[in-house]
Every structure is written in C-alpha cells, then in structure tokens.
Design a protein around this motif. Structure first.
Motif, PDB file in Angstrom:
ATOM      1  N   GLN A 317       0.823  -1.200   0.000  1.00  0.00           N
ATOM      2  CA  GLN A 317       0.000   0.000   0.000  1.00  0.00           C
ATOM      3  C   GLN A 317       0.864   1.259   0.000  1.00  0.00           C
ATOM      4  N   ARG A 318       1.964   1.197   0.744  1.00  0.00           N
ATOM      5  CA  ARG A 318       2.867   2.343   0.803  1.00  0.00           C
ATOM      6  C   ARG A 318       4.228   1.854   1.253  1.00  0.00           C
ATOM      7  N   LEU A 354      -3.625   3.498  10.348  1.00  0.00           N
ATOM      8  CA  LEU A 354      -4.105   2.681   9.232  1.00  0.00           C
ATOM      9  C   LEU A 354      -4.703   1.392   9.779  1.00  0.00           C
ATOM     10  N   ASP A 355      -5.978   1.165   9.503  1.00  0.00           N
ATOM     11  CA  ASP A 355      -6.665  -0.018  10.027  1.00  0.00           C
ATOM     12  C   ASP A 355      -6.480  -1.216   9.111  1.00  0.00           C
ATOM     13  N   GLY A 356      -6.336  -2.396   9.715  1.00  0.00           N
ATOM     14  CA  GLY A 356      -6.361  -3.653   8.963  1.00  0.00           C
ATOM     15  C   GLY A 356      -5.224  -3.848   7.998  1.00  0.00           C
ATOM     16  N   VAL A 357      -4.034  -3.323   8.305  1.00  0.00           N
ATOM     17  CA  VAL A 357      -2.893  -3.495   7.409  1.00  0.00           C
ATOM     18  C   VAL A 357      -1.813  -4.299   8.120  1.00  0.00           C
ATOM     19  N   ARG A 358      -0.883  -4.806   7.321  1.00  0.00           N
ATOM     20  CA  ARG A 358       0.298  -5.482   7.843  1.00  0.00           C
ATOM     21  C   ARG A 358       1.528  -4.687   7.416  1.00  0.00           C
ATOM     22  N   ARG A 391       7.574  -1.204  19.705  1.00  0.00           N
ATOM     23  CA  ARG A 391       7.637  -0.420  20.947  1.00  0.00           C
ATOM     24  C   ARG A 391       6.807   0.849  20.845  1.00  0.00           C
ATOM     25  N   LEU A 392       6.720   1.386  19.614  1.00  0.00           N
ATOM     26  CA  LEU A 392       5.955   2.604  19.368  1.00  0.00           C
ATOM     27  C   LEU A 392       4.485   2.334  19.065  1.00  0.00           C
ATOM     28  N   GLY A 393       4.054   1.085  19.206  1.00  0.00           N
ATOM     29  CA  GLY A 393       2.627   0.769  19.114  1.00  0.00           C
ATOM     30  C   GLY A 393       2.141   0.252  17.781  1.00  0.00           C
ATOM     31  N   VAL A 394       3.036  -0.090  16.870  1.00  0.00           N
ATOM     32  CA  VAL A 394       2.623  -0.614  15.565  1.00  0.00           C
ATOM     33  C   VAL A 394       2.432  -2.125  15.677  1.00  0.00           C
ATOM     34  N   ARG A 395       1.331  -2.631  15.133  1.00  0.00           N
ATOM     35  CA  ARG A 395       1.012  -4.062  15.204  1.00  0.00           C
ATOM     36  C   ARG A 395       1.243  -4.735  13.857  1.00  0.00           C
ATOM     37  N   ASP A 428      13.595  -0.615   4.175  1.00  0.00           N
ATOM     38  CA  ASP A 428      12.297  -0.179   3.651  1.00  0.00           C
ATOM     39  C   ASP A 428      11.193  -0.682   4.571  1.00  0.00           C
ATOM     40  N   ILE A 429      10.240   0.177   4.856  1.00  0.00           N
ATOM     41  CA  ILE A 429       9.062  -0.187   5.658  1.00  0.00           C
ATOM     42  C   ILE A 429       7.880  -0.207   4.708  1.00  0.00           C
ATOM     43  N   VAL A 430       7.337  -1.381   4.479  1.00  0.00           N
ATOM     44  CA  VAL A 430       6.304  -1.570   3.463  1.00  0.00           C
ATOM     45  C   VAL A 430       4.974  -1.879   4.135  1.00  0.00           C
ATOM     46  N   VAL A 431       3.943  -1.154   3.749  1.00  0.00           N
ATOM     47  CA  VAL A 431       2.580  -1.363   4.270  1.00  0.00           C
ATOM     48  C   VAL A 431       1.800  -2.160   3.235  1.00  0.00           C
ATOM     49  N   VAL A 432       1.205  -3.259   3.654  1.00  0.00           N
ATOM     50  CA  VAL A 432       0.431  -4.097   2.727  1.00  0.00           C
ATOM     51  C   VAL A 432      -0.990  -4.225   3.244  1.00  0.00           C
ATOM     52  N   ARG A 433      -1.909  -4.422   2.302  1.00  0.00           N
ATOM     53  CA  ARG A 433      -3.316  -4.584   2.666  1.00  0.00           C
ATOM     54  C   ARG A 433      -3.526  -5.921   3.346  1.00  0.00           C
TER      55      ARG A 433
END
Length: 433
Positions: A317-318, A354-358, A391-395, A428-433
């Motif tokens: 996604q990003r 961002l909801d529901g992403v990995r 640690r910063l709250g990202v799941r 790289d930090i990749v956001v996927v649906r």
C-alpha cells in the motif's frame, strides 16, 4: 485422430465420451456456471433425447488425424486460490465473460483446441479437453455442420467452466511453468499456434515469484526479466511462433488481496516483457496481447470447494524508503542510532492510523560483505527497526533480511558509486493490505 500424448504425470487419458460430456454438463448444472451458455446450448445444439452428446462430436471429429494439423489453440486456466478463492463462499474470478467475448477470435484459423487447468505444479496440467475439433468436418448435412459450428464457443466455455472447478493438487501458481508445458503441447502444430492463459499473473515460484514484489518501477521489472532469462525459465524459443493472450492480470478472488490500478498496470507491463522475452526478437504486438474481461462473483459451495491456500502475494500500500543506512546504523552495526528515532516515530504515528494493514520491514546491505554476513546483517537491521516500531505501538510487523538489493527504486539507476552503496544499505518499511 490419434490420441494426444499423455502428460508427464503419466495419467491415463480420459476416453469415455459419455463420462466426459456428463462431467461437463454436471459441472455446469449443479454449480449454476454460465447459465446463459447452458440455456443456449440446450436450445441451440442439444438433441432432446441426449444432451450429454452436445459437445462429444468435437472429440470424436479429432480422431484419425494428428493434433493441430490445421492449427491449435491451448487455453490454460489458473485454478490457484488467489484466482478462485480458498473457501466455498469466496468471490472467485469467473472467466465466462472473456470466453464468450473472445473465444471466436481465439479459435480463428485453428482446427483443434485444448483446455487445461494448472496450479503450483506446472508439470501437472490437467486436460479437460485435449485436441478437440474446433470446426465441424465435411461429413453430414449442412444443417448439422451449421449447428456444430455454432456450438463450438459454447462447448469451449463449458470446458473452461469445468477446469475452473478443479481443486489444485498443490498450492500456489507456476504461470511460467504452465506456459512452458503448453508450448511443448503446441510444438507439433502445423499452422496457427495460439496460447491463451486465464490467470491473475501472480506466480509464487520460480524466477517471477512476486511474493515480495513492490509492484512498481522499471528497475524491478528489468531485474525479474533478467533473472528469468538467466535461469532459462524464459528463452526466445519458449513461445516461438505462438500467438499469446493473457487474460485477467491483477484480478484476484474477492477474499484475496486486491491490486490497485497502478499495480495492475505494472503487472501487465511485466508480463508483456516476459512474453516478449519468450519470443524471438523482434516480438510483434500480436505475439503478446492482454485482455481484462473477467468478473468476480460469489460462488456456490459445490462450484468452489475448499482449496489449498496459496503462499501470500500481497500488494504494497505504501513504502517508506530510508535511502542511506548511515542515518539508522553505524557501518557493520545493527544497533539503531538515536537520530533514527524521530523518523521512526513519525512513521509509527502514520502506521497506527491505518486499520487492517500489515507492515513488513525489509533490510538491505551493500555488496561488499560476504553472502552469509550480508544476510545476517540485513536481518538484524530489519529486526531492530521492527522492534522499535512495535515499541511505538505498531502491530502486525514482520522483518525480512533481503541481503543485497536488485536495484535502487525511484532513481532510474543513475547513481554514483557512493550513492549506490548508500541506497543499497537501507531499510524499507512496506505497508500491505
């Protein structure tokens, strides 16, 4: 016509016409596949006393002559769960629209047609129709010939419908492998040779494995094509003199990750490049055509039994690109520097919204270390960033050490040596649906 050679698995050919035709009719009637086609078939070409024989003449008419004597079309149907869905209630991709709209063109100038399903094991093509006649012969009266000619598109659509219901013997999708197997089946053909591949174009094996793809940029496309050439999975002889049509690229089942328009466009460009590489140069436009006609819809329980889940192909996604690992790490170190924390904090705040992403953290290094050290260091750096994001709250964060990258995205490749090294040793930090 002499029987077509068996597949590599050595499975016996299906020879009982009533059994074959019965399976076709049952696959449609019980699962409600292609109702308009069935209605047309019943009204236009099926004898009142024997509907099971409606398409049987196509196989019988092929007996006594070599397959492909007057041209041959092979239609491959991807039955992986990314296309058909993994559960009975999935919204699978139905290629009925493409078949009914284009089958006349696909069969133009050919005497025989074959239909096969494929999955992650390319050597196990499962032939639903093998060297069926694509046009009626000269025997019989004119009315029978006219009816039979009108029935050909419907019968091919029924064969594709049956192929779509097949459950994969192996998860995943090996598109290039299936193409090579189909090319071998076309090798003895005289006249027009044509290959139609109904697929989302998301292989999970071999040189074109797209599980970690960014789905963007010419550099990635170039790297995949170069690797496929180097591995000999694509050669100019693979599809020599074979007109090739790819249908449904980027179209996945409703419960699978969905490509954006830009990602589908990138995927189409990749397959046109791979297809061109499989033809002798120069490849002509007619050699590699793309068609988008395919529809996703809910499937009945009998039509779509549970399938093996594919290895995940996700659409980013990003991507947050950190070009220059010196901002995060000292040389040969995987300990995050204090100056990396403000940047990661800003990224984490965005990700938490961002909801529901990995989230996937991909670590890279420059090529100056040995392979073992490169993989270890890139993994350690990815793990360090993952831990800080958590640690910063990202799941839902995973970390993958990728070693030395194939290229530097977004730069066009025009970099000096030090700039190239800086881009290589990045995270790289990749956001996927």
């Amino acid at each position: 016509m002499t029987a077509a050679p068996p597949t590599r698995t050595g499975r016996p050919a299906r020879s009982a016409s009533a059994s074959r035709a019965g399976r076709l009719v049952r696959a449609v009637s019980t699962a409600l596949l292609l109702p308009a086609l069935v209605a047309g078939l019943v009204s236009g070409c099926v004898p009142a006393s024997g509907s099971e024989a409606a398409c049987d003449w196509m196989r019988k008419a092929a007996d006594g002559a070599p397959p492909g004597e007057e041209g041959h079309t092979v239609i491959l149907v991807d039955v992986s769960s990314s296309v058909r869905g993994s559960a009975p209630t999935s919204g699978g991709v139905d290629h009925a629209a493409a078949v009914t709209q284009h089958v006349g063109r696909w069969l133009d100038g050919v005497g025989t047609v074959s239909v096969a399903a494929f999955d992650g094991d390319a050597h196990d093509l499962r032939w639903v129709a093998r060297s069926w006649a694509a046009k009626p012969g000269g025997s019989g009266n004119e009315e029978n010939r006219r009816r039979r000619a009108g029935a050909v598109p419907r019968c091919v659509a029924l064969a594709v419908a049956e192929a779509q219901t097949m459950v994969p013997g192996r998860g995943g999708s090996d598109v290039l492998g299936a193409v090579r197997e189909a090319s071998a089946a076309l090798a003895g053909t005289k006249g027009t040779r044509r290959l139609v591949v109904l697929t989302d174009g998301l292989p999970t094996t071999g040189c074109a494995d797209l599980r970690d793809s960014g789905f963007e940029g010419k550099l990635e496309t170039d790297a995949i094509v170069q690797r496929c050439r180097a591995d000999k999975e694509v050669t100019p002889e693979t599809l020599a003199s074979v007109e090739t049509v790819l249908v449904g690229l980027g179209r996945t089942a409703r419960d699978e990750p969905q490509a954006s328009p830009a990602q589908s466009e990138w995927l189409g460009g990749l397959w046109q490049r791979l297809c061109a590489a499989a033809h002798p140069k120069p490849a002509h436009a007619a050699d590699c055509a793309l068609t988008t006609a395919a529809a996703a819809r809910p499937l009945g329980e009998k039509e779509s039994p549970r399938r093996p889940r594919d290895p995940a192909v996700t659409f980013p996604q990003r991507t947050y690109k950190q070009a220059g690992a010196r901002a995060f790490f000292d040389p040969n170190s995987s300990v995050l520097l204090p100056r990396a924390l403000p940047r990661l904090t800003r990224v984490a705040v965005e990700l938490r919204g961002l909801d529901g992403v990995r989230v996937r953290v991909l670590g890279y290094v420059d090529p100056r270390g040995g392979p073992a050290n490169n993989r270890k260091l890139s993994q350690a750096r990815a793990d360090a960033v993952k831990s800080e994001l958590e640690r910063l709250g990202v799941r839902n964060v995973t970390a993958v050490g990728k070693g030395v990258p194939d290229g530097c995205p977004g730069t066009g490749g025009d970099l000096g040596r030090e700039q190239k090294l800086q881009c290589d040793r990045r995270v790289d930090i990749v956001v996927v649906r």
